[in-house]
Design a protein around this motif. Structure first.
Motif, PDB file in Angstrom:
ATOM      1  N   SER A  69     -45.371 -13.509   4.931  1.00 52.68           N
ATOM      2  CA  SER A  69     -44.633 -14.460   4.785  1.00 52.68           C
ATOM      3  C   SER A  69     -45.595 -15.901   3.864  1.00 52.68           C
ATOM      4  O   SER A  69     -46.767 -15.496   4.581  1.00 52.68           O
ATOM      5  CB  SER A  69     -44.848 -15.087   6.243  1.00 52.68           C
ATOM      6  N   ILE A  70     -45.042 -16.170   3.266  1.00 54.51           N
ATOM      7  CA  ILE A  70     -45.483 -16.733   1.551  1.00 54.51           C
ATOM      8  C   ILE A  70     -44.848 -18.268   2.073  1.00 54.51           C
ATOM      9  O   ILE A  70     -43.774 -17.981   1.459  1.00 54.51           O
ATOM     10  CB  ILE A  70     -45.284 -16.684   0.285  1.00 54.51           C
ATOM     11  N   ARG A  71     -45.026 -19.347   2.512  1.00 53.27           N
ATOM     12  CA  ARG A  71     -43.971 -20.518   2.689  1.00 53.27           C
ATOM     13  C   ARG A  71     -44.578 -21.061   1.193  1.00 53.27           C
ATOM     14  O   ARG A  71     -45.601 -21.241   1.180  1.00 53.27           O
ATOM     15  CB  ARG A  71     -44.218 -21.260   4.040  1.00 53.27           C
ATOM     16  N   PHE A  72     -43.351 -21.917   0.350  1.00 52.38           N
ATOM     17  CA  PHE A  72     -43.473 -22.162  -0.842  1.00 52.38           C
ATOM     18  C   PHE A  72     -43.229 -23.673  -0.382  1.00 52.38           C
ATOM     19  O   PHE A  72     -41.988 -24.044  -0.113  1.00 52.38           O
ATOM     20  CB  PHE A  72     -42.508 -22.159  -2.152  1.00 52.38           C
ATOM     21  N   TYR A 115     -47.617 -32.830   6.628  1.00 53.91           N
ATOM     22  CA  TYR A 115     -47.781 -32.820   6.083  1.00 53.91           C
ATOM     23  C   TYR A 115     -49.384 -32.329   5.145  1.00 53.91           C
ATOM     24  O   TYR A 115     -50.171 -31.633   4.687  1.00 53.91           O
ATOM     25  CB  TYR A 115     -46.930 -33.063   4.374  1.00 53.91           C
ATOM     26  N   LEU A 116     -49.783 -33.559   4.929  1.00 52.95           N
ATOM     27  CA  LEU A 116     -51.677 -33.632   4.878  1.00 52.95           C
ATOM     28  C   LEU A 116     -52.639 -32.193   5.888  1.00 52.95           C
ATOM     29  O   LEU A 116     -52.763 -31.994   4.802  1.00 52.95           O
ATOM     30  CB  LEU A 116     -51.816 -35.049   4.492  1.00 52.95           C
ATOM     31  N   GLN A 117     -51.831 -32.443   7.349  1.00 53.42           N
ATOM     32  CA  GLN A 117     -52.621 -31.825   7.363  1.00 53.42           C
ATOM     33  C   GLN A 117     -52.496 -30.464   7.167  1.00 53.42           C
ATOM     34  O   GLN A 117     -52.958 -29.291   7.944  1.00 53.42           O
ATOM     35  CB  GLN A 117     -52.663 -32.509   9.137  1.00 53.42           C
ATOM     36  N   ASN A 118     -51.256 -30.083   7.822  1.00 49.77           N
ATOM     37  CA  ASN A 118     -50.687 -28.252   7.895  1.00 49.77           C
ATOM     38  C   ASN A 118     -50.269 -27.897   6.549  1.00 49.77           C
ATOM     39  O   ASN A 118     -50.636 -26.586   6.392  1.00 49.77           O
ATOM     40  CB  ASN A 118     -49.140 -28.917   8.302  1.00 49.77           C
ATOM     41  N   VAL A 119     -50.597 -28.174   5.619  1.00 53.62           N
ATOM     42  CA  VAL A 119     -50.068 -28.136   4.427  1.00 53.62           C
ATOM     43  C   VAL A 119     -51.294 -28.091   3.105  1.00 53.62           C
ATOM     44  O   VAL A 119     -51.662 -27.150   2.673  1.00 53.62           O
ATOM     45  CB  VAL A 119     -48.789 -28.529   3.578  1.00 53.62           C
ATOM     46  N   PHE A 139     -54.323 -32.446  -0.001  1.00 51.86           N
ATOM     47  CA  PHE A 139     -54.492 -33.651  -1.548  1.00 51.86           C
ATOM     48  C   PHE A 139     -53.013 -34.359  -1.976  1.00 51.86           C
ATOM     49  O   PHE A 139     -52.560 -34.505  -2.645  1.00 51.86           O
ATOM     50  CB  PHE A 139     -54.113 -32.169  -3.316  1.00 51.86           C
ATOM     51  N   GLY A 140     -51.940 -33.740  -1.053  1.00 56.27           N
ATOM     52  CA  GLY A 140     -50.575 -34.494  -1.122  1.00 56.27           C
ATOM     53  C   GLY A 140     -49.658 -34.566  -2.022  1.00 56.27           C
ATOM     54  O   GLY A 140     -49.522 -35.570  -2.617  1.00 56.27           O
ATOM     55  N   LYS A 141     -49.701 -33.012  -2.928  1.00 55.02           N
ATOM     56  CA  LYS A 141     -49.049 -33.146  -3.511  1.00 55.02           C
ATOM     57  C   LYS A 141     -48.386 -31.618  -3.435  1.00 55.02           C
ATOM     58  O   LYS A 141     -48.642 -30.964  -2.739  1.00 55.02           O
ATOM     59  CB  LYS A 141     -50.096 -32.490  -4.861  1.00 55.02           C
ATOM     60  N   VAL A 142     -47.489 -31.861  -4.173  1.00 57.82           N
ATOM     61  CA  VAL A 142     -46.477 -30.011  -4.310  1.00 57.82           C
ATOM     62  C   VAL A 142     -46.739 -29.763  -5.628  1.00 57.82           C
ATOM     63  O   VAL A 142     -47.322 -30.239  -6.584  1.00 57.82           O
ATOM     64  CB  VAL A 142     -44.997 -30.470  -4.101  1.00 57.82           C
ATOM     65  N   PRO A 143     -46.591 -28.710  -5.653  1.00 63.09           N
ATOM     66  CA  PRO A 143     -45.987 -27.526  -5.079  1.00 63.09           C
ATOM     67  C   PRO A 143     -47.930 -27.420  -4.308  1.00 63.09           C
ATOM     68  O   PRO A 143     -48.631 -27.612  -4.491  1.00 63.09           O
ATOM     69  CB  PRO A 143     -46.267 -25.983  -5.678  1.00 63.09           C
ATOM     70  N   ALA A 144     -47.320 -25.816  -2.642  1.00 60.86           N
ATOM     71  CA  ALA A 144     -48.651 -26.341  -2.079  1.00 60.86           C
ATOM     72  C   ALA A 144     -47.739 -24.523  -1.709  1.00 60.86           C
ATOM     73  O   ALA A 144     -46.440 -24.247  -1.884  1.00 60.86           O
ATOM     74  CB  ALA A 144     -49.298 -26.461  -1.147  1.00 60.86           C
ATOM     75  N   ILE A 145     -48.763 -23.404  -1.347  1.00 59.05           N
ATOM     76  CA  ILE A 145     -48.083 -22.481   0.211  1.00 59.05           C
ATOM     77  C   ILE A 145     -49.141 -22.125   1.137  1.00 59.05           C
ATOM     78  O   ILE A 145     -50.119 -22.761   0.950  1.00 59.05           O
ATOM     79  CB  ILE A 145     -48.619 -21.040  -0.942  1.00 59.05           C
ATOM     80  N   VAL A 146     -48.342 -21.640   1.338  1.00 55.52           N
ATOM     81  CA  VAL A 146     -49.147 -20.840   2.876  1.00 55.52           C
ATOM     82  C   VAL A 146     -48.985 -20.091   3.173  1.00 55.52           C
ATOM     83  O   VAL A 146     -48.088 -19.415   3.113  1.00 55.52           O
ATOM     84  CB  VAL A 146     -49.009 -21.777   4.366  1.00 55.52           C
ATOM     85  N   LEU A 166     -53.474 -22.860   0.222  1.00 60.87           N
ATOM     86  CA  LEU A 166     -53.703 -23.234  -1.378  1.00 60.87           C
ATOM     87  C   LEU A 166     -52.276 -24.063  -1.949  1.00 60.87           C
ATOM     88  O   LEU A 166     -51.660 -24.379  -1.948  1.00 60.87           O
ATOM     89  CB  LEU A 166     -53.400 -21.914  -1.762  1.00 60.87           C
ATOM     90  N   ALA A 167     -53.549 -24.469  -2.229  1.00 60.72           N
ATOM     91  CA  ALA A 167     -52.430 -26.233  -3.766  1.00 60.72           C
ATOM     92  C   ALA A 167     -52.925 -25.812  -5.034  1.00 60.72           C
ATOM     93  O   ALA A 167     -54.327 -24.755  -5.019  1.00 60.72           O
ATOM     94  CB  ALA A 167     -53.444 -27.630  -3.204  1.00 60.72           C
ATOM     95  N   GLU A 168     -52.675 -26.341  -5.797  1.00 62.24           N
ATOM     96  CA  GLU A 168     -52.726 -26.563  -7.249  1.00 62.24           C
ATOM     97  C   GLU A 168     -51.496 -25.182  -7.581  1.00 62.24           C
ATOM     98  O   GLU A 168     -52.236 -24.225  -7.337  1.00 62.24           O
ATOM     99  CB  GLU A 168     -53.927 -26.719  -7.500  1.00 62.24           C
TER     100      GLU A 168
END
Lengths: 227, 227
Positions: free
Chosen positions: B6-9, B49-53, B56-63, B70-72
């Motif tokens: 499971s990758i959340r995008f 979003y800042l806490q759970n994803v 850095f407060g940006k898109v994209p990110a994955i969990v 992971l961001a960037e």
């Protein structure tokens, strides 16, 4: 170790990423040839440099062997970590730890680097080149830099780890610390009022001595608040 | 393939790096869960979003899985290329070819991305948010963008190779093409007057269809010069 292998390193230690790469090369005892490039003399823009070393017209750059030219400090750091035997902590093989190093390094470009270098360029380098400085622009750039450094203090440096991407030093710390030293040139010490950042910078320095101080000699010479 | 993994995008296709990552995920048939984040509603800045994803407060990110955040986009692309079985050309294992991909991706931040996104932000997004536009600033930003795109035409795209880092498409092409599409929002088509860039953009598009067009649907809808 690829002993006797010839890496030519083109650099000017007034440049942050050059210092990061210098420290890495020295720490890992990678055999290289010093090729200083004086930015103040625009040696990075000569036709010879553009053609034979780095078509982007920047430092640092390397030439490996006869003709493998590579630019961009972070790309070079990753390349050297593959090509030479260096301790794993610099750029961990573990996928998630490596991702954490990469995440900071990607984030840095539009944050730490953009804001710290942007302020120094406007407030320190501009006037050196005879450019006039608008105090309102300087104030805005300083506020952006301060906001970025505050974010590093509160969000990037985690309370329970010693370095940016974990308990051991990585190439992310080298790049970050060298960027954050730069505003000293404009009389701004990023450590003041930021205890976590101060402790982390100290750890980076102590872990990489004497190369850290050697890399920052030129900067400290020009910095009005040099310590 | 890690089927069932499971990758959340988290993404908004109006954002360039989100499109690059979307195309990569689709091209490589990586199983992921779509988590759209509306930038225009500031959903990337909510405390959740800042806490759970992404702090850095940006898109994209994955969990990935339960809690590997992971961001960037570029860090994510490298991570996915390690974690999933994808064709080698995206991020070559050969050290020198990989270095060439990395070199462009590092260079891009302060060049392609800074200038194309900077122009769009000022000329298109600013007025949408009710900010006034100074024509002199817009002119300067446009000149910087044009200079950067001209440099890509003459120096980044080599005459004898089909893609940025060689004869096959890589993550460097995805990031670059998605950035260079963005000025369309401000009515500027980077292809005009740049034959090498035009041919290369076409190759990137054809190689990644139908995902390329799908990724750019939103942008083309908003672009005044949409084709």
């Amino acid at each position: 170790m690829a002993n006797g292998r010839s890496i030519r390193f083109y650099y000017d230690l007034i440049s942050q990423p050059c210092r990061a790469l210098y420290i890495f090369l020295e720490q890992n005892k990678i055999h290289y040839q010093k090729c200083p490039i004086a930015l103040r003399k625009w040696e990075h823009t000569t036709p010879e440099y553009l053609q034979n070393v780095n078509r982007f017209g920047k430092v640092p750059a390397i030439v490996d062997g006869k003709n493998f030219k590579l630019a961009e400090s972070i790309a070079i750091l990753r390349y050297l970590a593959r090509e030479f035997t260096v301790p794993d902590h610099w750029y961990p093989r573990d996928s998630r730890r490596r991702a954490r190093v990469d995440e900071y390094l990607e984030w840095q470009h539009s944050n730490t680097r953009l804001h710290c270098a942007g302020y120094v360029r406007y407030v320190w380098r501009g006037p050196l080149r005879g450019e006039t400085m608008d105090p309102r622009v300087a104030k805005r750039l300083k506020a952006e830099m301060v906001g970025c450094l505050d974010f590093i203090e509160t969000n990037v440096l985690q309370r329970d780890v010693h370095f940016i991407a974990g308990d051991e030093i990585s190439i992310a710390d080298l790049e970050a610390a060298c960027e954050i030293e730069q505003p000293k040139l404009a009389g701004y010490d990023a450590r003041v009022g930021r205890p976590k950042l101060t402790a982390w910078m100290q750890r980076v320095k102590e872990t990489t001595q004497p190369d850290y101080d050697e890399a920052h000699k030129v900067l400290n010479k020009f910095a009005p608040t040099a310590t």
